[in-house]
Design a protein around this motif. Structure first.
Motif, PDB file in Angstrom:
ATOM      1  N   ASP A  37     -47.477  34.676 -16.033  1.00  9.12           N
ATOM      2  CA  ASP A  37     -46.204  33.864 -15.862  1.00  9.12           C
ATOM      3  C   ASP A  37     -44.875  34.561 -16.345  1.00  9.12           C
ATOM      4  O   ASP A  37     -45.068  35.643 -17.106  1.00  9.12           O
ATOM      5  CB  ASP A  37     -46.579  32.591 -16.824  1.00  9.12           C
ATOM      6  CG  ASP A  37     -46.572  32.866 -18.232  1.00  9.12           C
ATOM      7  OD1 ASP A  37     -47.313  33.789 -18.486  1.00  9.12           O
ATOM      8  OD2 ASP A  37     -46.195  32.250 -19.291  1.00  9.12           O
ATOM      9  N   GLY A  53     -47.325  29.746  -7.614  1.00 11.69           N
ATOM     10  CA  GLY A  53     -47.710  28.761  -6.960  1.00 11.69           C
ATOM     11  C   GLY A  53     -47.078  27.339  -7.469  1.00 11.69           C
ATOM     12  O   GLY A  53     -47.274  26.223  -6.804  1.00 11.69           O
ATOM     13  N   GLY A  54     -45.989  27.529  -8.349  1.00 13.69           N
ATOM     14  CA  GLY A  54     -45.098  26.519  -8.726  1.00 13.69           C
ATOM     15  C   GLY A  54     -45.490  25.474  -9.883  1.00 13.69           C
ATOM     16  O   GLY A  54     -44.735  24.505 -10.224  1.00 13.69           O
ATOM     17  N   LEU A  55     -46.359  25.971 -10.637  1.00 14.29           N
ATOM     18  CA  LEU A  55     -46.802  25.486 -11.815  1.00 14.29           C
ATOM     19  C   LEU A  55     -45.705  25.720 -12.958  1.00 14.29           C
ATOM     20  O   LEU A  55     -45.505  26.796 -13.054  1.00 14.29           O
ATOM     21  CB  LEU A  55     -48.358  26.017 -12.362  1.00 14.29           C
ATOM     22  CG  LEU A  55     -48.669  25.266 -13.783  1.00 14.29           C
ATOM     23  CD1 LEU A  55     -48.856  23.853 -13.681  1.00 14.29           C
ATOM     24  CD2 LEU A  55     -49.958  26.071 -14.210  1.00 14.29           C
ATOM     25  N   GLN A  70     -46.657  19.291 -17.577  1.00 18.36           N
ATOM     26  CA  GLN A  70     -46.866  20.398 -16.628  1.00 18.36           C
ATOM     27  C   GLN A  70     -46.434  19.422 -15.247  1.00 18.36           C
ATOM     28  O   GLN A  70     -46.571  18.335 -15.148  1.00 18.36           O
ATOM     29  CB  GLN A  70     -48.121  20.841 -16.434  1.00 18.36           C
ATOM     30  CG  GLN A  70     -49.247  19.881 -16.056  1.00 18.36           C
ATOM     31  CD  GLN A  70     -50.428  20.665 -15.645  1.00 18.36           C
ATOM     32  OE1 GLN A  70     -50.729  21.910 -15.953  1.00 18.36           O
ATOM     33  NE2 GLN A  70     -51.444  20.054 -15.309  1.00 18.36           N
ATOM     34  N   MET A  71     -45.968  20.311 -14.416  1.00 19.87           N
ATOM     35  CA  MET A  71     -45.680  19.773 -12.906  1.00 19.87           C
ATOM     36  C   MET A  71     -46.343  20.950 -12.251  1.00 19.87           C
ATOM     37  O   MET A  71     -46.048  21.994 -12.530  1.00 19.87           O
ATOM     38  CB  MET A  71     -44.126  19.530 -13.020  1.00 19.87           C
ATOM     39  CG  MET A  71     -43.486  18.499 -13.395  1.00 19.87           C
ATOM     40  SD  MET A  71     -41.912  18.130 -13.044  1.00 19.87           S
ATOM     41  CE  MET A  71     -40.842  19.371 -13.825  1.00 19.87           C
ATOM     42  N   ARG A  72     -46.591  20.481 -10.981  1.00 21.36           N
ATOM     43  CA  ARG A  72     -46.938  21.255  -9.973  1.00 21.36           C
ATOM     44  C   ARG A  72     -46.195  21.254  -8.972  1.00 21.36           C
ATOM     45  O   ARG A  72     -45.432  20.442  -8.509  1.00 21.36           O
ATOM     46  CB  ARG A  72     -48.371  20.992  -9.781  1.00 21.36           C
ATOM     47  CG  ARG A  72     -49.359  21.070 -10.590  1.00 21.36           C
ATOM     48  CD  ARG A  72     -50.840  20.897 -10.329  1.00 21.36           C
ATOM     49  NE  ARG A  72     -51.765  21.194 -11.310  1.00 21.36           N
ATOM     50  CZ  ARG A  72     -52.155  22.034 -11.944  1.00 21.36           C
ATOM     51  NH1 ARG A  72     -51.681  23.205 -11.433  1.00 21.36           N
ATOM     52  NH2 ARG A  72     -52.990  22.189 -12.822  1.00 21.36           N
ATOM     53  N   ALA A  73     -46.403  22.712  -7.981  1.00 16.82           N
ATOM     54  CA  ALA A  73     -45.510  22.656  -6.862  1.00 16.82           C
ATOM     55  C   ALA A  73     -44.094  22.603  -6.879  1.00 16.82           C
ATOM     56  O   ALA A  73     -43.162  22.000  -6.153  1.00 16.82           O
ATOM     57  CB  ALA A  73     -45.788  21.437  -5.764  1.00 16.82           C
ATOM     58  N   TRP A  99     -42.994  14.911 -16.074  1.00 14.20           N
ATOM     59  CA  TRP A  99     -44.166  15.688 -16.745  1.00 14.20           C
ATOM     60  C   TRP A  99     -45.454  14.822 -16.632  1.00 14.20           C
ATOM     61  O   TRP A  99     -45.382  13.688 -16.993  1.00 14.20           O
ATOM     62  CB  TRP A  99     -43.748  16.069 -17.863  1.00 14.20           C
ATOM     63  CG  TRP A  99     -42.584  16.814 -17.985  1.00 14.20           C
ATOM     64  CD1 TRP A  99     -41.165  16.694 -18.446  1.00 14.20           C
ATOM     65  CD2 TRP A  99     -42.245  18.334 -17.607  1.00 14.20           C
ATOM     66  NE1 TRP A  99     -40.305  17.575 -18.301  1.00 14.20           N
ATOM     67  CE2 TRP A  99     -40.974  18.507 -18.008  1.00 14.20           C
ATOM     68  CE3 TRP A  99     -43.262  19.112 -17.009  1.00 14.20           C
ATOM     69  CZ2 TRP A  99     -40.452  19.838 -17.609  1.00 14.20           C
ATOM     70  CZ3 TRP A  99     -42.598  20.336 -16.540  1.00 14.20           C
ATOM     71  CH2 TRP A  99     -41.136  20.761 -16.961  1.00 14.20           C
ATOM     72  N   GLN A 100     -46.616  15.653 -16.352  1.00 12.41           N
ATOM     73  CA  GLN A 100     -47.930  15.136 -16.478  1.00 12.41           C
ATOM     74  C   GLN A 100     -48.322  15.540 -17.889  1.00 12.41           C
ATOM     75  O   GLN A 100     -48.444  16.727 -18.077  1.00 12.41           O
ATOM     76  CB  GLN A 100     -48.875  15.741 -15.571  1.00 12.41           C
ATOM     77  CG  GLN A 100     -48.483  15.273 -14.055  1.00 12.41           C
ATOM     78  CD  GLN A 100     -49.532  15.858 -12.912  1.00 12.41           C
ATOM     79  OE1 GLN A 100     -50.024  17.032 -13.247  1.00 12.41           O
ATOM     80  NE2 GLN A 100     -49.718  15.291 -12.069  1.00 12.41           N
TER      81      GLN A 100
END
Length: 107
Positions: A37, A53-55, A70-73, A99-100
Motif C-alpha cells: 500500500d 485493486g482499489g481497496l 474500508q471501501m472497495r473498488a 465506509w464499511q
C-alpha cells in the motif's frame, strides 16, 4: 496543517502536492506482498491507505477506540480527491463517505 505520505517502499514524502500524490499512488504498480500500500497521514492521526485493486482503508492510528472503515473498488481519481481532503484536514468530509465498518475496535 502537517501531513505526509508513505510510498510503496515505505519512503516518506512530506506535504506532497497533488501531482506528487498521484506519482506516489501510481507507485502501487510496484506493490508486492511485503509492500502492499501507499498512505497519506494527517497530524490529527487520521490516515488513508490505498491498496492495489482499489481497496481504501480509513483509520485513526492514534485512537484505538475508532473503528476503521474500508471501501472497495475506489477509483484513482476518488482516492486522490480523498487524499486532498485529508491533506486539507477535512476529516468530516471524509468520514461521511460510505465506509464499511465492522463494529470492532483494534486492540
Amino acid at each position: 496543517m502537517s501531513y505526509f505520505m508513505y510510498d510503496v517502499m515505505g519512503g516518506t514524502v512530506d506535504e506532497p502536492d497533488s501531482e506528487t500524490m498521484r506519482r506516489v499512488l501510481d507507485g502501487l504498480a510496484d506493490a508486492d506482498d511485503e509492500h502492499p500500500d501507499v498512505s497519506l497521514s494527517h497530524e490529527s492521526g487520521w490516515s488513508l491507505s490505498a491498496f492495489v485493486g482499489g481497496l481504501l482503508l480509513w483509520e485513526n492510528t492514534e485512537d484505538d477506540s475508532v473503528v476503521p472503515g474500508q471501501m472497495r473498488a475506489v477509483s484513482t481519481d476518488e482516492v486522490l480527491r480523498l487524499f486532498g481532503l485529508l491533506a486539507a484536514g477535512d476529516i468530516a468530509a471524509i468520514d461521511t463517505q460510505p465506509w464499511q465498518r465492522y463494529g470492532v475496535t483494534r486492540s
